[in-house]
Write an enzyme that holds these catalytic residues in place. Structure first.
Site, PDB file in Angstrom:
ATOM      1  N   HIS A  33       0.900  -1.148   0.115  1.00 38.36           N
ATOM      2  CA  HIS A  33      -0.030   0.028  -0.101  1.00 38.36           C
ATOM      3  C   HIS A  33       0.794   1.410  -0.035  1.00 38.36           C
ATOM      4  O   HIS A  33       0.648   2.188   0.691  1.00 38.36           O
ATOM      5  CB  HIS A  33      -1.006  -0.063   1.249  1.00 38.36           C
ATOM      6  CG  HIS A  33      -2.204  -1.124   1.003  1.00 38.36           C
ATOM      7  ND1 HIS A  33      -3.101  -0.643   0.096  1.00 38.36           N
ATOM      8  CD2 HIS A  33      -2.208  -2.431   1.364  1.00 38.36           C
ATOM      9  CE1 HIS A  33      -4.149  -1.778   0.266  1.00 38.36           C
ATOM     10  NE2 HIS A  33      -3.322  -2.745   0.650  1.00 38.36           N
ATOM     11  N   SER A  66     -11.926 -17.581 -23.570  1.00 37.17           N
ATOM     12  CA  SER A  66     -11.100 -17.756 -22.347  1.00 37.17           C
ATOM     13  C   SER A  66     -11.113 -19.379 -21.923  1.00 37.17           C
ATOM     14  O   SER A  66     -12.280 -19.900 -22.018  1.00 37.17           O
ATOM     15  CB  SER A  66     -11.385 -17.011 -20.978  1.00 37.17           C
ATOM     16  OG  SER A  66     -10.985 -17.676 -19.731  1.00 37.17           O
ATOM     17  N   SER A 121      -6.643 -14.470  -6.002  1.00 37.65           N
ATOM     18  CA  SER A 121      -5.755 -14.614  -4.963  1.00 37.65           C
ATOM     19  C   SER A 121      -4.763 -13.518  -4.673  1.00 37.65           C
ATOM     20  O   SER A 121      -3.883 -13.483  -3.922  1.00 37.65           O
ATOM     21  CB  SER A 121      -5.035 -15.862  -5.511  1.00 37.65           C
ATOM     22  OG  SER A 121      -4.148 -15.410  -6.441  1.00 37.65           O
ATOM     23  N   GLY A 122      -5.038 -12.360  -5.364  1.00 40.64           N
ATOM     24  CA  GLY A 122      -3.993 -11.327  -5.239  1.00 40.64           C
ATOM     25  C   GLY A 122      -2.599 -11.317  -5.683  1.00 40.64           C
ATOM     26  O   GLY A 122      -1.872 -10.839  -5.252  1.00 40.64           O
ATOM     27  N   SER A 126      -5.312  -9.469 -12.866  1.00 42.21           N
ATOM     28  CA  SER A 126      -5.951  -8.529 -13.596  1.00 42.21           C
ATOM     29  C   SER A 126      -4.815  -7.795 -14.261  1.00 42.21           C
ATOM     30  O   SER A 126      -4.953  -7.408 -15.584  1.00 42.21           O
ATOM     31  CB  SER A 126      -7.066  -7.469 -12.967  1.00 42.21           C
ATOM     32  OG  SER A 126      -6.241  -7.048 -11.771  1.00 42.21           O
ATOM     33  N   ASP A 170       1.588  -3.407  -9.633  1.00 39.12           N
ATOM     34  CA  ASP A 170       1.509  -4.379 -10.386  1.00 39.12           C
ATOM     35  C   ASP A 170       1.681  -4.616 -11.947  1.00 39.12           C
ATOM     36  O   ASP A 170       2.152  -5.457 -12.249  1.00 39.12           O
ATOM     37  CB  ASP A 170      -0.120  -4.861 -10.039  1.00 39.12           C
ATOM     38  CG  ASP A 170      -0.525  -5.120  -8.848  1.00 39.12           C
ATOM     39  OD1 ASP A 170       0.444  -5.021  -7.951  1.00 39.12           O
ATOM     40  OD2 ASP A 170      -1.853  -5.055  -8.327  1.00 39.12           O
TER      41      ASP A 170
HETATM   42  C1  GLA Z   1      -3.037  -4.037  -5.185  1.00 38.38           C
HETATM   43  C2  GLA Z   1      -2.917  -3.015  -6.036  1.00 38.38           C
HETATM   44  C3  GLA Z   1      -1.330  -2.192  -6.101  1.00 38.38           C
HETATM   45  C4  GLA Z   1      -0.925  -2.040  -4.681  1.00 38.38           C
HETATM   46  C5  GLA Z   1      -1.219  -3.188  -3.736  1.00 38.38           C
HETATM   47  C6  GLA Z   1      -0.908  -2.912  -2.283  1.00 38.38           C
HETATM   48  O1  GLA Z   1      -2.223  -5.325  -5.769  1.00 38.38           O
HETATM   49  O2  GLA Z   1      -3.298  -3.352  -7.439  1.00 38.38           O
HETATM   50  O3  GLA Z   1      -1.271  -1.252  -6.994  1.00 38.38           O
HETATM   51  O4  GLA Z   1      -1.465  -0.849  -4.036  1.00 38.38           O
HETATM   52  O5  GLA Z   1      -2.566  -3.681  -3.830  1.00 38.38           O
HETATM   53  O6  GLA Z   1       0.464  -2.853  -2.098  1.00 38.38           O
END
Ligand code: GLA
Length: 385
Positions: A33, A66, A121-122, A126, A170
């Site tokens: 963040h 897809s 899953s983070g 995307s 990202d």
């Molecule tokens: C997500 C967002 C990123 C970043 C992270 C937290 O992945 O897409 O831009 O802010 O959260 O670090």
């Protein structure tokens, strides 16, 4: 994998794919963040990612299919697009929208996507699909955009087309990632250095809590807002453009300007987390893994207590790590609210780690996590035969 996908393309479109592209997902080692606060982050590309197979068509139509999702879209080439529904194809559609807006001449394209990043899953599925699309179109239609411009278009998709106020980490990581290296990226200037992730006899494990991220987008946007509030209040006395322009000493002298206690907690996380990235990059370059690990734990605690984006599932990862001598450091990674964590684990103890951690996690949470040893892969590219 690639051969199967080529066959799949043929089955679906009745012709051969002409090109195959790949864009990875990412993990962030530390600096969470921080990107939208103009500070330092330390992501790396992973070997899981998104494959995109394409073949041009003469019908002036975009066809999105897809392997992962049943929903598909066929839409003619037009002057602009807007998001419709929540389907996966909005991400590539957003990319196309901004390429057209930027005056790029595109032609019809048949596309097939396949991702092996667990959805939600983070791990930036995307960003991965945005960047692979931007990269493929840029190459096929000779748009002449630099990789950084592709990153900025992809980020714009996320911010304006999809509506998440995310930062640049990202998209940058999945475009510029390098094998066995982490990027120490300054999110204000976009200068970066690729530093070797020499973990010696340790490896990076990715731990999926298997908790789907719910409300993640609205909570994420709320945190962005809180940081902006803190910044405005600090700007009453300080000449700063970003929260991360502050070192901790200056912050301590001026933090009384931040009136809301919750907002103050958010700002405190940001200032100290940014400082931790500097320390972590130094520790990694000096092979001080123990120190790196302690910074990971400190980062997790701050995300849990001050930024409040963790949760009992992600907390389990850091809690367990502290009890296992074969784990050097662990933390949540990415936006939080579920998703994945990472741990630095002794290579020859990986199996024991997986068994013991899984038991621990199941006893606390009631279902199993997924744990994999992660390889640090490279950024977006065309896959040649
Ligand atoms: C997500 C967002 C990123 C970043 C992270 C937290 O992945 O897409 O831009 O802010 O959260 O670090």
């Amino acid at each position: 994998m690639k051969a199967n996908l080529k066959q799949e393309f043929k089955n679906r479109y009745n012709k051969e794919a002409t090109h195959t592209f790949f864009s990875p997902g990412r993990v962030n080692l530390i600096g969470e963040h921080i990107d939208y606060n103009g500070g330092l982050v330390m992501p790396c590309a992973i070997t899981l990612g998104t494959y995109m197979l394409i073949a041009p068509n003469s019908d002036k139509v975009f066809r999105f299919k897809s392997v992962n999702f049943e929903e598909q879209l066929e839409i003619p080439l037009q002057s602009s697009y807007t998001k419709s529904g929540e389907e996966w194809f909005n991400y590539p559609l957003g990319v196309i929208n901004y390429l057209i807006e930027g005056g790029k001449e595109l032609g019809g394209l048949d596309m097939l996507y396949y991702g092996d990043i667990p959805i939600g899953s983070g791990l930036s599925s995307s960003a991965s699909i945005e960047v692979v699309t931007a990269f493929a179109f840029n190459q096929l239609f000779n748009c002449g955009l630099t990789k950084l411009e592709l990153v900025l278009i992809s980020k714009r998709v996320e911010n304006e087309f999809i509506g998440v106020s995310s930062g640049i980490m990202d998209q940058f990581a999945v475009a510029f990632g390098e094998t066995d290296k982490a990027l120490v990226l300054n999110c204000d200037t976009l200068d970066y250095e690729a530093v070797p992730t020499n973990l010696g006899d340790h490896l990076l494990a990715i731990i999926n809590t298997n908790k789907l991220r719910k409300l993640a987008e609205s909570k994420y946007n709320e945190r962005v807002q809180e940081c902006q509030t803190a910044l405005k209040q600090l700007q009453q006395e300080l000449d700063i453009a970003n929260l991360c322009d502050l070192d901790s000493a200056t912050f301590e002298l001026h933090k009384h300007l931040v009136t809301d206690p919750t907002v103050l907690k958010r700002a405190t996380h940001v200032v100290y987390e940014n400082q931790r990235v500097k320390q972590a990059a130094k520790a990694l370059s000096e092979n001080k893994l123990e120190e790196f690990g302690q910074l990971m734990y400190a980062s997790h605690d701050s995300l849990k207590n001050l930024y409040e984006v963790s949760g009992k599932e992600l907390d389990c990862i850091a809690e367990y790590g502290k009890t296992d001598p074969n784990v050097i450091g662990a933390r949540m990674t990415g936006a939080g609210f579920g998703g994945c964590g990472i741990a630095i684990v002794k290579k020859d103890s990986l199996e024991t780690f997986i068994t013991k951690f899984t038991l621990y996690y199941e006893s606390k949470i009631g279902y199993a996590p997924s744990v994999y040893a992660s390889l640090i892969g490279h950024g977006v590219s065309e896959l040649k035969d």
